[in-house]
Design an enzyme around this catalytic site. Structure first.
Site, PDB file in Angstrom:
ATOM      1  N   GLN A 194      13.476  46.000  13.649  1.00  0.00           N
ATOM      2  CA  GLN A 194      12.411  46.967  13.923  1.00  0.00           C
ATOM      3  C   GLN A 194      12.882  48.030  14.901  1.00  0.00           C
ATOM      4  O   GLN A 194      13.170  47.714  16.057  1.00  0.00           O
ATOM      5  CB  GLN A 194      11.183  46.262  14.490  1.00  0.00           C
ATOM      6  N   GLY A 195      12.971  49.244  14.470  1.00  0.00           N
ATOM      7  CA  GLY A 195      13.454  50.335  15.334  1.00  0.00           C
ATOM      8  C   GLY A 195      12.328  51.273  15.705  1.00  0.00           C
ATOM      9  O   GLY A 195      12.133  52.309  15.072  1.00  0.00           O
ATOM     10  N   GLU A 199      -3.378  40.727  13.685  1.00  0.00           N
ATOM     11  CA  GLU A 199      -4.133  39.587  14.184  1.00  0.00           C
ATOM     12  C   GLU A 199      -3.506  38.948  15.418  1.00  0.00           C
ATOM     13  O   GLU A 199      -2.757  37.978  15.346  1.00  0.00           O
ATOM     14  CB  GLU A 199      -4.278  38.522  13.087  1.00  0.00           C
ATOM     15  N   SER A 227      10.836  51.575  19.579  1.00  0.00           N
ATOM     16  CA  SER A 227      10.964  52.105  20.947  1.00  0.00           C
ATOM     17  C   SER A 227      12.262  52.867  21.159  1.00  0.00           C
ATOM     18  O   SER A 227      13.276  52.612  20.497  1.00  0.00           O
ATOM     19  CB  SER A 227      10.926  50.958  21.954  1.00  0.00           C
TER      20      SER A 227
END
Lengths: 368, 398, 368, 398
Positions: free
Chosen positions: D131-132, D249, D134
Site C-alpha cells: 500500500q503506497g 469496519e 503516505s
C-alpha cells in the site's frame, strides 16, 4: 438487548422522558428540591398513574412486569433530569419484594401497586460508608432498633427497606412504614439536594421481614448491586446531558469574535467527555445484562459500571464546569445540578478504589 | 511543612513580629469553619474591623513604598506577610483591590490629587474598592467589554453591566473599565474610571454560586455620572493601565494561597488517621496513603516551583510568562487534593457543613471551589497557550 | 544555590555542555553505544583531562572539591546528551570514598584522580528489582562471592563499588577492580543502550571494604539516595531536551498548509510537557539541597525528585513521540534515545509507587 | 474472558471450524516470543506458506461475496474470524492490503479485467500487495501527496517517494496514490494506480523503528512506467476510491487487535502471580492489583464499546464517526496496559527479549509499540476533532 436497546426499550425511554420534560424538567427539580418547594406529590402521582412506579412489579401484582434492563433504561432518564423522587429505589424494592415469597413481600408489592414510594436503608454492606453507625438490629419479633446514616428521601417515601442484623445472626431485609411508631428521621445537608438525605433512628419500630428468619445477606448484596447499576445509569444520563449542554454552550458562546467551541482545546475537552460517556453506556448495558441474566459475571460487571461512571463521571462533571467558564460555576446555570448528582453517585455504595479492589479480587485472584 | 528557602535575620524578625501581631488581633469568632455560618453583613463587619486595626498598626500596604506610607517591604517580606495571613486563617482582606491594584496603579500613573485623595484611606483600611472589569460577554476576552462612558459636560455618564467583582455593596469606590471610544480597535478605546459606588444609577445584585453562597456581584450602571477628573491615566489608556498590573507578582499570591492547601491537606491527614471504614483506619488503606502522598507532592511542588521563580525575582527579575506554570500547578494542587477529599471520605464526604457527620472543613464545598480554580485568573487553556506561544515560540494564528 | 543555580554553577553546566556538544553530542552516543562502536576511550580521556571525572574529589585528593549540587548540575548535562559513559557513577563513588576514612577509600580516590571510571553495584537495598539475585557476600578476608543483576557499564568502568553482606552480619561497601580474578561480566540487552548493562558474577574476588568491619547500610542507603537524585537530574535534562526538540519540530513541520504547532491541541501537549519539566527542575534542586545540607528531609526530597521525574518523565517521553508523529517512532530521529533514558531512569532504584509509599511513611505516619 | 454478545448456532459452528483449522495449521516454530528472533526472510517464508494454506482451504477473504470466491461471511463471522486468528497468535496476514483494501475496492470500482486478473491470486494467498499512500510530507494531511504520474504514450511515469507501507520488498503489486493533475484542488488530482513492484526504477529501503526492528518501507519511484490501464476507478478519482474504504469496519479490526491486549494482560497477571519483590508476590502489592484491575477494565471496556456498535452494524448500520471513539479506547487500552507492564516489572522490565531475565513477551518492546498506537490510523488529535465537529457539531474553522 444485546448491548444495545431494543425498539421497545427506546420507546420506554422516550415515554418517560416526555413525561418528565412535560412536568417541567429541571425547573421542577429546582422548585421542589433546591428551593424548598416541599413534597412533590403531583409529579409522583403522575408517575404512579402512568405506571412508572409499578413498572418492575410482576403483572400478577398489577405491574408492567418489566425486567432489570428496563429498570436501567428508566434510571438513565431519571439521571437526564436529576429526578428528585424515589423512582429507582421503588423499582429496586419491587424486585426485592418480588423475590420474597411470604406475606411481607406480597404486602409490599400491593402497596407499591397502590402508589407507595419506597426507599432503601442498606448500610454496612453497601460500602463507602465510614464506621459510625450502630447499624440496625432486629429483635425476635421483628422490632427494629438502631441507626443508619444518610438514607435517600427518607420520610418522603412511604416505605423503607431496612437491612438489619437478625437476632439469631445473619442479615435480614425488612419492610418498614416510614411513619410508624419508633421511627425518627433527621434531615441532613448533602451536596446533591435533589436527593434529600435523612438519618434513620429506630427504637423498636415494627417491620416485616421479607425473607423470614433466613439469612438474606445474598439478597441484600443483590439489592446493593442492582442499586449500583441504577446509580451508574443515572450518572450516565446526567453525564450525557452535561456533554450536550456543554456542546450547545460552546457553539453559542463567543469570545474573541468567534464561538468558544472553535478552539481545539475546547474540542478536546468535549471529545473526551463524549468518549467517557459512550464508554459508560456500554458499561451499564453490560452490567444490566449481567444482572438480568443472573450471570456469574454479575459482581464484575457491576463493579465495572461503578468504576466507569465514577472517576470518569467526576471528569465529565469537572470539564463541564470548566468549559462553561465562570457561568458554569453559578447557581442559575443548570450544570451544577448534574455535577452534584454525578459526584454523589460516584461516592455512594463504594467509589473507584473500592470497586477496583473487587475487580482485582475477581480478575487477579480468580475469586468467585 | 518547612520553609524551603533561606531567610535572613531581618526576615525572620519580620515574620515573628507579624505572627505575634496576628495572634493578638485575629477577631474572636473568626474561624474558618464558623465563618461560613456568619451572615454576609456580620462577616463584613468582622473583616472591616480587623482591617482597620491592621491599618492602624501599619500592617496594610506593606509592599507600598515608604513615600506613600507603606513599609517598602522586600519581596521576601511580602511572601512572609501573605503566608502568615494564610497560616493564621485570617479573614481575606476586603481591601485587596485597593491595596494590590488601585494603589499601585495610582502610584504609577495617577495624578498627585488622586494619590493624596485615595491612597491614605486605603492604607488605613477605611475605604474599600470594587473592581469592575469583567462583563457577561467579556470573560477571557476582556477587551471586548461594552460598558460605555459618554462625556456630558463635565461628567462621564456610564451605562452597562459588570460581573464577578466582589464587595460591591460595601465598597466606597469602584475601579471600572469602560469604553470611551467605540470606533477604534477594542484595546484602544478603553478608559479606567473611579466611580463612587453610592452614586445614583448603580444597582447591585449577587450572583449565587454553585455551592449556594454568594460572594460575587453583578453591578448595573444606568446613567451613572462621574466627574471628568475621575479618569486614571489618559483617556483611552485604560487597558494599558489596568493590565500592566494583572501579571502582578503571582508568586507572592500563590505562595499565600497554597498555605490554605497545606492546611486543608493536614486536615485530610488527620481525618484519615481518625476515621475507620470496615474497621480499618483510612490512613492504613493503600489508596488513601498513596493519595495523601501524591497530593502532598503536588502541593509541595507547587511551593518549590514558586520559590524557584521567587529566587529570580529576589535577584531583580520581573515576573514573566512563567506565572502561567504557577497557575497550572495551582489548579492541579487544588483540584487533586479536593478530589482526594471526596474519594477518601466516601459517602460521608457528601455532607455539607452544619451536618454533624460532615468531615471538618466541608469537603464538597472545597471540591466545588477547586472547580473554579482552573477558570479564574486566566483559564487553564489560556495559560497553556501562553506557555506554548510565548515561551516556546509556537505560532499563534489559532 | 537557593532553589536556583549560582553563576558558578551555570558556568559549570555550560562548560560541560560545550565539551559534550563539541565531542559530537548525540551522534557520538549513537556511534559508540547504539551502533557498537566499542569503548569510547577518547571521550573519557577528554573528560578526565578537563577534570570532570574528578570533580567530586576533595581538592586534597587532586579534585575540584565540588559538592553535590554541582554533581546534580553535571548530571543534568549528561541527561541532555544521554551520555554513554559512567560519569555520574564516578562522582557518586568519589563521594562515598571521600566519606570513608581508611586506606580503601584513599586508594579509590587516588585511582579516580588518575582517571579511573567507577560504576556501582548496589542491589537489594536499591529497590525496583525483583527477587532473583543471590546478592553478594563477603568473607572475613574481603573475598566477594555471589551475583548482582544489571550493573550499568560493568567492565567498561575500571572499578566497581559493590554492596555485600558482611560475614558477621550487616552490609559492606567494597571497591572492586572490574577486571580482577573471580569477576565475570555478562552483557544484557536492555532498552537504554546508551547505558550498557551487565550481570556481575563474583567467585571469591578480592575487594577492599570502604568502611572496614562496620555496618555501612546507612552509607549504602546514602549512595542509593544520591544516585536517585542524579538519575532524576539526568531525566530532567533529557526531558527538557525532548521539549525543545518537540517545539522545534512542530514549528517546522507543516500539514494542511501550516505548521503543526499552530494547532491548539499541539500547544496543549507542548505546554504540559514544559510544565512537567519545570516542576522536575524544582524537584531536583530541592533534592540536591537536601542531600548537600544533610537535611532531615533528605529521604522525602529524594523520593519527590524520583516521583516527579518518573511518571511525568514517561508522560513527556510519550508526548514527544506522539507529537513528532510517525517520524518520532523511527530510529533515525533522536527522540527515542531520550525516551529510553527517561523510561529507564524512572524504573531504576524504585519507580513511582515505591517512592510514593516512602513519602506516605513520612508524611502520613511521620516516620523519620 | 467471555463472549459478550450472543452467538447463534451457525456462528458457533463457524468459530469451531476455524479454530480447529488453525490448531492444525499454525506453522511450527511460529510463536510470538520466537517470532522476533526470526530473520526477516525466514519470517516471511513462514507467513507466505501459512497464507497459501489458508487460501487453499478457503480461509482467505471470508468477508468477500461468494461471487468473487469469498465466503460471504456475516459481520459477526468476520469478527469471529479475526478474533480466532488473534487468539491463536497466528502470523499477521501479509496479504491484508490485498484482502481488506484492494479486493473490496476492485469489487466496487474495478473493471472486469482488473477483477479477473487480480482477485483470484489474492484469494489464493499467492499475490501480495503493497500500500503506497503516505509520504514524508503527507501524513495526517494525506491529500497533499506529491508523488506524480505523467502520461507518456500508453504509460504513466511515476516519480516520487512513499513511506510507512510494509512488505514492499516481497510484494507483487503496489496500490499507489499518485498526483495526476497538479492544477486542481489537492483532493481532486489524485489517481489510484496498480504498480508492478518488480518494475525498474523502484528502490526499496527499510525504516528502522525505535525498537531497532524494521517492518516499514520507504519506496522510491524514479520514472517507473505503468500501463495506462492500471488505473483503478477513473483518473483523478483516486482519493474517493481509496478513502471510501478507510473507514472500513473498524469494529472488526479493533476486536481482533484487542485479543492481543487480552493475551498481553493475561501474561502480565501470570508475571505478577509468579514474581516476587522483597519477598512479596507482585500480585499482592496494592498498586499492582489496582493497575491490573484498571487495565482489565480498559481492555474490557474497549471490547464492550465496540460490541455495542457492532450490534448496530449487525442490524445494517454503516460505520460512522463513532469509529473515532473506538480508536481512542484502543489507544488508552494499549498504552495503559504497557505502562503498567513497565511500572510493575521495575528494573527487570527494561530488559529486551533474548535476555533471560526479561519478562516474557518483552515489556519494553510492547511499550514502544503502544506509543505508535495514538499516531497510526488517524492520530488521537484527529479523532477528537472528528468527535467534536462531526458528532457534536462544534464549528470547524480551526
Amino acid at each position: 438487548m444485546n448491548l444495545e436497546l431494543s425498539e421497545e426499550q427506546e420507546q420506554l425511554a422516550s415515554g418517560l422522558r416526555e413525561l418528565l420534560v412535560g412536568s417541567g424538567d429541571i425547573a421542577r427539580v429546582r422548585e421542589f428540591a433546591y428551593e424548598g418547594g416541599g413534597r412533590d406529590t403531583a409529579l409522583w402521582e403522575q408517575l404512579v398513574k402512568n405506571g412508572w412506579t409499578s413498572a418492575a412489579l410482576p403483572e400478577s401484582a398489577g405491574g408492567l412486569g418489566l425486567g432489570f434492563e428496563e429498570a436501567m433504561v428508566i434510571a438513565i432518564e431519571t439521571g437526564r433530569c436529576v429526578l428528585h423522587l424515589p423512582l429507582c429505589e421503588t423499582l429496586l424494592a419491587s424486585r426485592a419484594a418480588g423475590r420474597a415469597s411470604g406475606h411481607a413481600g406480597q404486602g409490599l408489592l400491593g402497596e407499591i401497586a397502590e402508589g407507595a414510594g419506597v426507599t432503601l436503608a442498606v448500610g454496612p454492606s453497601a460500602g463507602g460508608i465510614n464506621d459510625a453507625d450502630d447499624g440496625v438490629r432486629a429483635s425476635g419479633d421483628g422490632q427494629l432498633s438502631g441507626t443508619l446514616r444518610s438514607v435517600p428521601f427518607g420520610p418522603l417515601a412511604a416505605r423503607c427497606l431496612v437491612e438489619a442484623e437478625l437476632d439469631k445472626g445473619g442479615t435480614g431485609l425488612f419492610a418498614l412504614a416510614c411513619d410508624t411508631a419508633g421511627v425518627e428521621w433527621q434531615e441532613r445537608q448533602a451536596i446533591d439536594e435533589s436527593v434529600p438525605r435523612f438519618d434513620l433512628a429506630l427504637r423498636g419500630a415494627t417491620a416485616a421481614s421479607l425473607f423470614g428468619d433466613a439469612d438474606a445477606q445474598s439478597e441484600v448484596d443483590r439489592v446493593c448491586d442492582e442499586w449500583r447499576v441504577l446509580l451508574a445509569a443515572q450518572s450516565e444520563g446526567a453525564c450525557r446531558r452535561l456533554v450536550e449542554m456543554t456542546a450547545d454552550y460552546v457553539k453559542k458562546r463567543e469570545q474573541f469574535g468567534r464561538p468558544v467551541g472553535s478552539n481545539q482545546a475546547v474540542k478536546v475537552r468535549v471529545a473526551e467527555m463524549a468518549a467517557a460517556v459512550e464508554k459508560m453506556r456500554a458499561a451499564i448495558y453490560f452490567a444490566a445484562l449481567a444482572v438480568e441474566r443472573e450471570s456469574e459475571e454479575r459482581a464484575l460487571a457491576v463493579a465495572i459500571a461503578k468504576v466507569e461512571t465514577g472517576v470518569p463521571g467526576g471528569f465529565v462533571a469537572s470539564q463541564a464546569i470548566h468549559t462553561h467558564g465562570a457561568i458554569g460555576y453559578t447557581w442559575e446555570q443548570d450544570v451544577h445540578l448534574f455535577v452534584k448528582r454525578v459526584k454523589s453517585n460516584e461516592l455512594l455504595l463504594g467509589a473507584g478504589h473500592e470497586m477496583l479492589e473487587r475487580i482485582a479480587d475477581i480478575v487477579v485472584d480468580g475469586a468467585p | 511543612m518547612r520553609v524551603d528557602i533561606d531567610l535572613n535575620p531581618q526576615e525572620i524578625e519580620f515574620r515573628g513580629e507579624f505572627r505575634a501581631w496576628l495572634t493578638r488581633n485575629i477577631p474572636a469568632g473568626w474561624e474558618p469553619s464558623q465563618a461560613r455560618g456568619l451572615s454576609h453583613h456580620e462577616s463584613w463587619e468582622l473583616r472591616r474591623d480587623f482591617e482597620r486595626r491592621m491599618g492602624r498598626d501599619g500592617w496594610l500596604g506593606v509592599a507600598w513604598p515608604e513615600e506613600y506610607g507603606g513599609r517598602g517591604a522586600t519581596l521576601m517580606e511580602q511572601v512572609i506577610y501573605q503566608e502568615e495571613l494564610a497560616r493564621a486563617e485570617a479573614p481575606g482582606l476586603a481591601g485587596h483591590v485597593g491595596l494590590q491594584m488601585v494603589g499601585p496603579i495610582l502610584m504609577e500613573v495617577g495624578t498627585d490629587e488622586q494619590r493624596s485623595r485615595f491612597l491614605p484611606p486605603i492604607l488605613r483600611g477605611e475605604e474599600v474598592w470594587y473592581q469592575g472589569f469583567s462583563e457577561p460577554n467579556a470573560g477571557s476576552d476582556l477587551a471586548s467589554l461594552q460598558t460605555r462612558a459618554v462625556l456630558d459636560g463635565d461628567e462621564w455618564v456610564i451605562t452597562g453591566q459588570k460581573v464577578w467583582g466582589g464587595f460591591a455593596e460595601f465598597a466606597d469606590w469602584g475601579a471600572v473599565l469602560v469604553r470611551t471610544d467605540p470606533d477604534v480597535p477594542k484595546h484602544k478605546g478603553i478608559s479606567f474610571m473611579v466611580v463612587d459606588m453610592k452614586s445614583p444609577g448603580i444597582e447591585i445584585s449577587y450572583i449565587r454560586e454553585m455551592h449556594g453562597g454568594s460572594n460575587m456581584n453583578e453591578v448595573f450602571f444606568d446613567g451613572v455620572r462621574v466627574p471628568r477628573d475621575n479618569v486614571i491615566s489618559a483617556i483611552n489608556d485604560g487597558w494599558n493601565a489596568a493590565t500592566r498590573l494583572l501579571t502582578w507578582e503571582r508568586g507572592v499570591i500563590t505562595l499565600a494561597i497554597l498555605v490554605n492547601y497545606e492546611i486543608f491537606w493536614e486536615r485530610l491527614r488527620e481525618y484519615a488517621r481518625s476515621t475507620r471504614r470496615a474497621g480499618r483506619l483510612l490512613s492504613e488503606l493503600p489508596h488513601v496513603r498513596e493519595g495523601l502522598a501524591q497530593t502532598y507532592v503536588n502541593i509541595r511542588m507547587m511551593k518549590l516551583a514558586n520559590l524557584r521563580w521567587l529566587a529570580h525575582y529576589l535577584q531583580g527579575a520581573r515576573p514573566g510568562f512563567e506565572t502561567s506554570y504557577m497557575k497550572l500547578y495551582w489548579n492541579k494542587a487544588h483540584q487533586s487534593v479536593t478530589d482526594l477529599a471526596l474519594e477518601m471520605g466516601g459517602a460521608d464526604a457528601l455532607e455539607l457543613p452544619g451536618s454533624d457527620a460532615a468531615p471538618e472543613g466541608s469537603f464538597p464545598i472545597e471540591w466545588m471551589a477547586a472547580r473554579a480554580t482552573s477558570i479564574l485568573g486566566g483559564t487553564e487553556d489560556i495559560q497553556r497557550n501562553i506557555i506554548a506561544e510565548r515561551i516556546y515560540g509556537l505560532p499563534r494564528g489559532n
